[in-house]
Design an enzyme around this catalytic site. Structure first.
Site, PDB file in Angstrom:
ATOM      1  N   VAL A 155     -34.207 -25.134  -4.460  1.00 48.08           N
ATOM      2  CA  VAL A 155     -34.459 -23.990  -5.252  1.00 48.08           C
ATOM      3  C   VAL A 155     -33.840 -22.774  -4.986  1.00 48.08           C
ATOM      4  CG1 VAL A 155     -36.261 -22.419  -5.973  1.00 48.08           C
ATOM      5  CG2 VAL A 155     -36.802 -24.555  -5.484  1.00 48.08           C
ATOM      6  N   SER A 179     -25.434 -21.234   0.818  1.00 48.97           N
ATOM      7  CA  SER A 179     -26.494 -20.386   0.406  1.00 48.97           C
ATOM      8  C   SER A 179     -26.752 -20.819  -1.231  1.00 48.97           C
ATOM      9  CB  SER A 179     -25.942 -18.965   0.217  1.00 48.97           C
ATOM     10  OG  SER A 179     -26.886 -18.209  -0.698  1.00 48.97           O
ATOM     11  N   ARG A 180     -27.689 -21.238  -1.445  1.00 50.67           N
ATOM     12  CA  ARG A 180     -28.182 -21.668  -2.798  1.00 50.67           C
ATOM     13  C   ARG A 180     -27.972 -20.571  -3.859  1.00 50.67           C
ATOM     14  NH1 ARG A 180     -32.202 -22.863   0.622  1.00 50.67           N
ATOM     15  NH2 ARG A 180     -33.389 -21.328  -0.278  1.00 50.67           N
ATOM     16  N   ASN A 181     -28.285 -19.438  -3.750  1.00 55.55           N
ATOM     17  CA  ASN A 181     -28.147 -18.469  -4.624  1.00 55.55           C
ATOM     18  C   ASN A 181     -26.753 -17.979  -4.962  1.00 55.55           C
ATOM     19  OD1 ASN A 181     -31.192 -17.760  -5.064  1.00 55.55           O
ATOM     20  ND2 ASN A 181     -31.003 -17.657  -2.869  1.00 55.55           N
ATOM     21  N   ASP A 231     -29.554 -10.903   6.975  1.00 52.04           N
ATOM     22  CA  ASP A 231     -29.780 -12.081   5.936  1.00 52.04           C
ATOM     23  C   ASP A 231     -29.012 -11.661   4.546  1.00 52.04           C
ATOM     24  OD1 ASP A 231     -31.418 -14.290   5.412  1.00 52.04           O
ATOM     25  OD2 ASP A 231     -33.221 -13.507   5.006  1.00 52.04           O
ATOM     26  N   GLU A 287     -34.161 -19.201  -5.159  1.00 53.15           N
ATOM     27  CA  GLU A 287     -35.117 -18.424  -5.194  1.00 53.15           C
ATOM     28  C   GLU A 287     -34.665 -16.942  -6.107  1.00 53.15           C
ATOM     29  OE1 GLU A 287     -33.925 -19.458  -2.343  1.00 53.15           O
ATOM     30  OE2 GLU A 287     -35.589 -20.003  -1.094  1.00 53.15           O
ATOM     31  N   LYS A 346     -32.479 -10.246  -1.404  1.00 51.03           N
ATOM     32  CA  LYS A 346     -31.100 -10.621  -0.745  1.00 51.03           C
ATOM     33  C   LYS A 346     -30.723 -11.828  -1.607  1.00 51.03           C
ATOM     34  CE  LYS A 346     -32.647 -14.047   2.115  1.00 51.03           C
ATOM     35  NZ  LYS A 346     -33.057 -15.373   1.734  1.00 51.03           N
ATOM     36  N   THR A 396     -26.631 -14.711   3.223  1.00 51.64           N
ATOM     37  CA  THR A 396     -26.786 -15.129   2.050  1.00 51.64           C
ATOM     38  C   THR A 396     -25.537 -14.808   0.812  1.00 51.64           C
ATOM     39  OG1 THR A 396     -29.066 -14.924   2.351  1.00 51.64           O
ATOM     40  CG2 THR A 396     -28.521 -15.348   0.281  1.00 51.64           C
TER      41      THR A 396
END
Length: 184
Positions: A130, A105-107, A95, A132, A42, A99
């Site tokens: 991070v 959401s970092r991504n 999720d 991911e 994800k 996300t």
């Protein structure tokens, strides 16, 4: 909400009982592989969704990308031995949607900034956490190759992260793929 995954249903239920509260609900799942893949893949799809938003492609495009991302994740998971239904649950679709759409959401944020033309190295140097999906993209592509599952979104995210293509090229290449039936 969360999912407690364990090969043993009894172990998963024990974790469920320990962690559930009046405001935090935990479900169980014995498909550990599916839950783990959903949780990892994800992040790659969130980068792609962020790119869509960074390019201002609109909600329909992002929704289509999320849907195709879920299909991509499910196809790989099933090929690896996970259950398809796991990807329709919290650790898959649940999720994934959060996300791919949440501004925390970092991504997703990495993807938005890539779509806006920022360099990955600059984005990552300013992050205190991070993202991911940046490192997971290469593993997703490698798993797709190993299990002979087409992973077009993951492949374009990986190529983008490696600096081999631009966000516009990634979108164009995805859109110009051979037309297919939806379940493939």
């Amino acid at each position: 909400m969360a999912v407690a995954a364990a090969m043993s249903h009894a172990v998963a239920e024990t974790v469920q009982q320990l962690l559930s509260t009046a405001t935090f609900r935990v479900y169980t799942n014995t498909d550990v592989l599916g839950v783990e893949l959903g949780g990892a893949l994800k992040n790659v799809m969130a980068i792609a969704a962020g790119v869509c938003d960074g390019l201002n492609l609109g909600y329909n495009t992002r929704a289509a990308l999320i849907t195709r991302g879920l299909a991509e994740m499910t196809h790989l998971g099933v090929a690896m031995g996970a259950r398809a239904q796991t990807f329709a649950g919290l650790s898959g679709m649940g999720d994934l949607v959060l996300t791919c759409t949440g501004p925390l959401s970092r991504n997703y944020v990495v993807g938005v900034q890539l779509g806006q033309g920022k360099k990955l190295s600059d984005i990552l140097s300013q992050m205190h956490m991070v993202a991911e999906g940046v490192t997971t993209a290469s593993a997703a592509v490698a798993l797709g190759e190993r299990y002979q599952v087409e992973m077009p979104i993951a492949a374009k995210v990986y190529a983008l992260l490696q600096g081999h293509i631009t966000p516009h090229e990634a979108v164009t290449e995805l859109m110009q793929r051979t037309l297919k039936h939806e379940d493939r």
